[in-house]
Design an enzyme around this catalytic site. Sequence first.
Site, PDB file in Angstrom:
ATOM      1  N   ARG A 227      39.893  40.707  24.458  1.00  0.00           N
ATOM      2  CA  ARG A 227      40.725  40.930  25.647  1.00  0.00           C
ATOM      3  C   ARG A 227      41.665  39.748  25.809  1.00  0.00           C
ATOM      4  NH1 ARG A 227      39.936  36.451  27.463  1.00  0.00           N
ATOM      5  NH2 ARG A 227      41.045  37.079  29.313  1.00  0.00           N
ATOM      6  N   GLY A 228      42.578  39.864  26.803  1.00  0.00           N
ATOM      7  CA  GLY A 228      43.639  38.864  26.946  1.00  0.00           C
ATOM      8  C   GLY A 228      44.884  39.419  26.262  1.00  0.00           C
TER       9      GLY A 228
ATOM     10  N   ASP B  72      49.986  39.485  32.039  1.00  0.00           N
ATOM     11  CA  ASP B  72      49.855  40.653  31.167  1.00  0.00           C
ATOM     12  C   ASP B  72      51.175  41.391  31.006  1.00  0.00           C
ATOM     13  OD1 ASP B  72      46.993  40.138  32.222  1.00  0.00           O
ATOM     14  OD2 ASP B  72      46.792  41.398  30.437  1.00  0.00           O
TER      15      ASP B  72
ATOM     16  N   ASN C 250      48.963  40.178  36.487  1.00  0.00           N
ATOM     17  CA  ASN C 250      47.896  39.403  35.852  1.00  0.00           C
ATOM     18  C   ASN C 250      46.577  39.878  36.464  1.00  0.00           C
ATOM     19  OD1 ASN C 250      47.037  37.314  33.994  1.00  0.00           O
ATOM     20  ND2 ASN C 250      46.502  36.086  35.762  1.00  0.00           N
TER      21      ASN C 250
HETATM   22  O1  MRU Z   1      41.327  42.210  31.430  1.00  0.00           O
HETATM   23  P1  MRU Z   1      41.660  41.024  30.605  1.00  0.00           P
HETATM   24  O2  MRU Z   1      40.531  40.049  30.460  1.00  0.00           O
HETATM   25  O3  MRU Z   1      42.265  41.410  29.274  1.00  0.00           O
HETATM   26  O4  MRU Z   1      42.804  40.289  31.437  1.00  0.00           O
HETATM   27  C1  MRU Z   1      43.329  39.095  30.953  1.00  0.00           C
HETATM   28  C2  MRU Z   1      44.275  38.431  31.865  1.00  0.00           C
HETATM   29  O5  MRU Z   1      44.563  38.908  32.935  1.00  0.00           O
HETATM   30  C3  MRU Z   1      44.918  37.185  31.350  1.00  0.00           C
HETATM   31  O6  MRU Z   1      45.204  36.312  32.400  1.00  0.00           O
HETATM   32  C4  MRU Z   1      46.222  37.565  30.645  1.00  0.00           C
HETATM   33  O7  MRU Z   1      45.990  38.555  29.681  1.00  0.00           O
HETATM   34  C5  MRU Z   1      46.875  36.406  30.019  1.00  0.00           C
HETATM   35  S1  MRU Z   1      46.015  35.877  28.591  1.00  0.00           S
HETATM   36  C6  MRU Z   1      46.855  34.649  27.833  1.00  0.00           C
END
Ligand code: MRU
Length: 335
Positions: free
Chosen positions: A32-33, A221, A231
Amino acid sequence: MLDQRRLPGEEIYLTLTTPEAVADAIRDMAIRGAPAIGVAAAMGLALGFARPDGREDPLVRFERLARLLAATRPTAVNLFWAIDRMRTRFNRERREPGRDLTAALIEEALAIERDDVQANRAMGRHGAALLADDCRVLTHCNAGALATAGYGTALGVVRAATEQGKRVAVYADETRPFLQGARLTAWELQKDGIPVTLLTDGMAGHLFQKKAIDVCIVGADRIAGNGDVANKIGTYQVAVLAQAHGVPFYVAAPISTVDLSLPDGTAIPIEERDPGEVTHLAGTAIAPAGVRAINPAFDVTPARLVGAIITERGIARAPYDRSLPALCRAAVPAR
Ligand code: MRU
């Protein structure tokens, strides 16, 4: 892939041998991220292409794989950006006779991975200038090495400032319901020896009141053309608190997170996840059976609350509808 659902308890690596397994790993948040999702999808495409399915036409095969991977998570635009970059390469190669399309897709996926690490390092260099020595940074979710191909966006800025000899201490919101702050940000900062203090999301206001936060840095995101930032859920309330207390709120994200096709954040698709993630913690019910729960995975922070957007091409400031397109058009600096 390191299975992020098992951290911090166990460091388990998954071997994913089919594009369907990669898609499941993205959907189920083993990986994820935003940038990491994009890199994983590119690798999943290359992997799927390397395993021919009968006599399927290459173009049909590519588009089938693209649909499979694009359907995993809707908010992080890096996913669609990475698939588009793979498509551009695929279309260029297939017009040339005798090209090895599989080799080209593998090469492109590896280039996306490499470029992401370089972007994070550049972002770190730009962003570190915004951090004073001896500062206390509040972050939300995990925008670190785990969320990218390496080094991190928001945490990349922290890492770069630390490498320059600045003393930086991080406050990490636990980030309910999936606990990326508690499980992942705390884990990777602790591993790097960067001071980190964990708090529950509801404690942030108290810390601002006590003047314990000097600056906020989060990842993103998807960033709309006017600078509205999607985000992790809970980011918006951090930005509101920061403004109420006169604390700068910064976003660190690569250009691949900027979506100029959307004029503002109202059009950003917000992923709705299983309410079971809210009613249960590690498989144990923490709410009465049958209670209604909601689980929007992201929120949108309006551009007016964002003090700066740190990218690999430099720092954008308001008005973002001018500064972001200018950065997106800017030539990529030589490495
Ligand atoms: O649901 P996730 O864990 O994928 O969400 C991640 C985030 O919201 C992060 O802050 C975002 O992807 C930036 S990662 C460099």
